[in-house]
Design an enzyme around this catalytic site. Structure first.
Site, PDB file in Angstrom:
ATOM      1  N   GLY A  60     -18.091  -2.226  -2.020  1.00 34.47           N
ATOM      2  CA  GLY A  60     -18.738  -3.287  -2.799  1.00 34.47           C
ATOM      3  C   GLY A  60     -18.056  -3.460  -4.143  1.00 34.47           C
ATOM      4  O   GLY A  60     -16.829  -3.446  -4.248  1.00 34.47           O
ATOM      5  N   TYR A 119       0.869  -1.184   0.000  1.00 34.34           N
ATOM      6  CA  TYR A 119       0.000   0.000   0.000  1.00 34.34           C
ATOM      7  C   TYR A 119       0.902   1.229   0.000  1.00 34.34           C
ATOM      8  O   TYR A 119       1.309   1.729   1.058  1.00 34.34           O
ATOM      9  CB  TYR A 119      -0.898   0.022   1.242  1.00 34.34           C
TER      10      TYR A 119
HETATM   11  N1  LIG Z   1      -6.984  -8.536   1.431  1.00 30.94           N
HETATM   12  C1  LIG Z   1      -7.161  -7.847   0.335  1.00 30.94           C
HETATM   13  O1  LIG Z   1      -6.946  -8.328  -0.749  1.00 30.94           O
HETATM   14  C2  LIG Z   1      -7.675  -6.429   0.420  1.00 30.94           C
HETATM   15  C3  LIG Z   1      -8.081  -5.779  -0.753  1.00 30.94           C
HETATM   16  C4  LIG Z   1      -8.567  -4.483  -0.646  1.00 30.94           C
HETATM   17  C5  LIG Z   1      -8.638  -3.855   0.589  1.00 30.94           C
HETATM   18  N2  LIG Z   1      -8.209  -4.498   1.703  1.00 30.94           N
HETATM   19  C6  LIG Z   1      -8.261  -3.831   3.028  1.00 30.94           C
HETATM   20  O2  LIG Z   1      -9.621  -3.585   3.324  1.00 30.94           O
HETATM   21  C7  LIG Z   1      -9.801  -2.207   3.696  1.00 30.94           C
HETATM   22  C8  LIG Z   1     -11.211  -1.789   3.328  1.00 30.94           C
HETATM   23  O3  LIG Z   1     -11.309  -1.700   1.928  1.00 30.94           O
HETATM   24  P1  LIG Z   1     -11.546  -0.285   1.216  1.00 30.94           P
HETATM   25  O4  LIG Z   1     -10.872   0.752   1.983  1.00 30.94           O
HETATM   26  O5  LIG Z   1     -11.208  -0.401  -0.223  1.00 30.94           O
HETATM   27  O6  LIG Z   1     -13.114  -0.300   1.109  1.00 30.94           O
HETATM   28  P2  LIG Z   1     -14.332   0.244   1.921  1.00 30.94           P
HETATM   29  O7  LIG Z   1     -14.001   0.566   3.310  1.00 30.94           O
HETATM   30  O8  LIG Z   1     -15.408  -0.687   1.593  1.00 30.94           O
HETATM   31  O9  LIG Z   1     -14.650   1.590   1.129  1.00 30.94           O
HETATM   32  C9  LIG Z   1     -13.773   2.655   1.072  1.00 30.94           C
HETATM   33  C10 LIG Z   1     -14.364   3.635   0.063  1.00 30.94           C
HETATM   34  O10 LIG Z   1     -15.576   4.143   0.589  1.00 30.94           O
HETATM   35  C11 LIG Z   1     -15.435   5.531   0.897  1.00 30.94           C
HETATM   36  N3  LIG Z   1     -15.975   5.715   2.257  1.00 30.94           N
HETATM   37  C12 LIG Z   1     -15.452   5.242   3.425  1.00 30.94           C
HETATM   38  N4  LIG Z   1     -16.225   5.602   4.457  1.00 30.94           N
HETATM   39  C13 LIG Z   1     -17.284   6.293   3.934  1.00 30.94           C
HETATM   40  C14 LIG Z   1     -18.406   6.911   4.506  1.00 30.94           C
HETATM   41  N5  LIG Z   1     -18.640   6.892   5.815  1.00 30.94           N
HETATM   42  N6  LIG Z   1     -19.281   7.542   3.671  1.00 30.94           N
HETATM   43  C15 LIG Z   1     -19.075   7.563   2.344  1.00 30.94           C
HETATM   44  N7  LIG Z   1     -18.000   6.986   1.737  1.00 30.94           N
HETATM   45  C16 LIG Z   1     -17.107   6.353   2.529  1.00 30.94           C
HETATM   46  C17 LIG Z   1     -13.962   5.834   0.833  1.00 30.94           C
HETATM   47  O11 LIG Z   1     -13.711   7.148   0.367  1.00 30.94           O
HETATM   48  P3  LIG Z   1     -13.173   8.311   1.379  1.00 30.94           P
HETATM   49  O12 LIG Z   1     -11.706   8.096   1.559  1.00 30.94           O
HETATM   50  O13 LIG Z   1     -13.542   9.553   0.636  1.00 30.94           O
HETATM   51  O14 LIG Z   1     -13.951   8.161   2.656  1.00 30.94           O
HETATM   52  C18 LIG Z   1     -13.483   4.823  -0.202  1.00 30.94           C
HETATM   53  O15 LIG Z   1     -13.738   5.273  -1.517  1.00 30.94           O
HETATM   54  C19 LIG Z   1      -8.683  -1.505   2.941  1.00 30.94           C
HETATM   55  O16 LIG Z   1      -8.419  -0.202   3.461  1.00 30.94           O
HETATM   56  C20 LIG Z   1      -7.553  -2.485   3.085  1.00 30.94           C
HETATM   57  O17 LIG Z   1      -6.907  -2.306   4.335  1.00 30.94           O
HETATM   58  C21 LIG Z   1      -7.759  -5.785   1.650  1.00 30.94           C
END
Ligand SMILES: NC(=O)c1ccc[n+]([C@@H]2O[C@H](COP(=O)([O-])OP(=O)(O)OC[C@H]3O[C@@H](n4cnc5c(N)ncnc54)[C@H](OP(=O)(O)O)[C@@H]3O)[C@@H](O)[C@H]2O)c1
Length: 301
Positions: A222, A71
């Protein structure tokens, strides 16, 4: 909801091996850049802002932070930001990292790490996070039929004291079984959310039956994945959010938490208000009628 006052403990705790965490955690993938992670043209995120977000998360009770050495954007590394913001680390903080994929210094993806290369990835995480033992390492090896050799390499590093607990990511049920035959597995971290990969329901339930945490990523985003929430929100999610005085993102997180006591969410954000909202979702309990409406959306996929 009174975001900003409700802490991550409101959803209760789960135990990863001998480490107890609040069920609402934080994902650090969003911190190194503005916009989608891994985009070659990504603009580095604001360093001070990222540090504020991490410190605020911990102030609000987050003690499960997900990261990876891969990351990073041109100028920011999630691991370095975590080290700067949070070390010396609080005793109860669990930092989960993942190995398998790798990127060269220019950000190009490398082929999946071999068993020998996994040791280098573990050591890279230790150096960047500034610790001698990693709390939790997930093996992310999508595309492999057998993860036994790679998971075996991590089990050896666990025996050597470099890793405390192991998990698997992007795992199929057979991967979980293969890993468990080698060493204890404390979590499965897979892509999952409301209406996103409902076929994961069976694995989620199986994890609960075995006392293994299920840690969904993209619980808010999603199918939008790295790009973030995509398109218009479903009408029923909006209606439930209005009725509950919550945001759609909070409804999605509360729904994920109500899939089982072993489900730990790790929403990612670079925004302090979103962070407070996400943590406040820990206190949101959806009613049976809400869950029934949401189940229909979920199964439609
Ligand atoms: N194991 C794997 O292969 C893998 C793959 C991907 C991710 N991950 C881990 O999983 C974590 C979660 O995934 P993610 O960060 O992609 O997805 P997520 O938490 O499902 O969504 C994040 C997205 O939603 C927005 N968001 C977050 N909180 C919000 C809220 N309260 N209201 C409106 N929009 C909101 C964020 O934008 P803003 O920044 O503008 O809030 C960002 O665009 C990652 O940070 C990473 O640590 C693991």
């Amino acid at each position: 909801m009174a975001s900003g006052k409700i802490g991550a403990a409101a959803a209760g705790t789960w135990t990863l091996g001998d480490l107890t965490v609040n069920r609402v955690g934080f994902g650090a993938m969003r911190l190194p850049q503005r916009g989608p992670a891994f985009a070659p043209e990504a603009i580095p995120g604001d360093r001070d802002q990222a540090i504020k977000v991490l410190r605020r998360a911990v102030e609000l009770g987050v003690n499960h932070v997900d990261t990876a050495a891969f990351y990073f954007s041109s100028l920011r590394s999630a691991n370095e930001l975590i080290n700067t913001a949070l070390s010396p680390y609080p005793d109860d903080l669990v930092i989960a990292t993942k190995v398998g994929p790798g990127r060269d210094p220019s950000g190009e993806w490398l082929s999946l790490a071999s068993p020998v290369q996994l040791r280098g990835q573990v050591e890279e995480n230790l150096r960047q996070l500034g610790c001698d033992c990693l709390d939790l390492v997930n093996l992310r090896m999508s595309g492999l039929d057998s993860i036994a050799e790679n998971f075996g390499a991590l089990a050896q590093l666990r025996d050597a004291g470099l890793i405390r607990h192991l998990g698997v990511s992007n795992a199929r049920p057979e991967h979980l079984a293969q890993a468990q035959a080698i060493a204890p597995v404390v979590c499965v971290q897979n892509s999952y959310g409301l209406g996103h990969r409902p076929q994961q329901d069976q694995l989620l339930r199986a994890c609960g039956e075995q006392g293994v945490a299920f840690v969904p990523f993209f619980a808010i985003a999603g199918a939008g994945r790295e790009a973030g929430p995509s398109g218009a929100e479903h009408e029923d999610v909006l209606a439930i959010a209005r009725a509950r005085q919550a945001t759609p993102a909070q409804i999605r997180l509360a729904w994920a938490l109500q899939r089982g006591p072993h489900v730990l969410v790790i929403p990612g954000t670079g925004d302090l208000d979103h962070l407070a909202d996400n943590i406040a979702a820990a206190a949101l309990r959806l009613a049976p009628e809400d869950l029934a409406r949401l189940e229909a959306i979920h199964q439609d996929g």
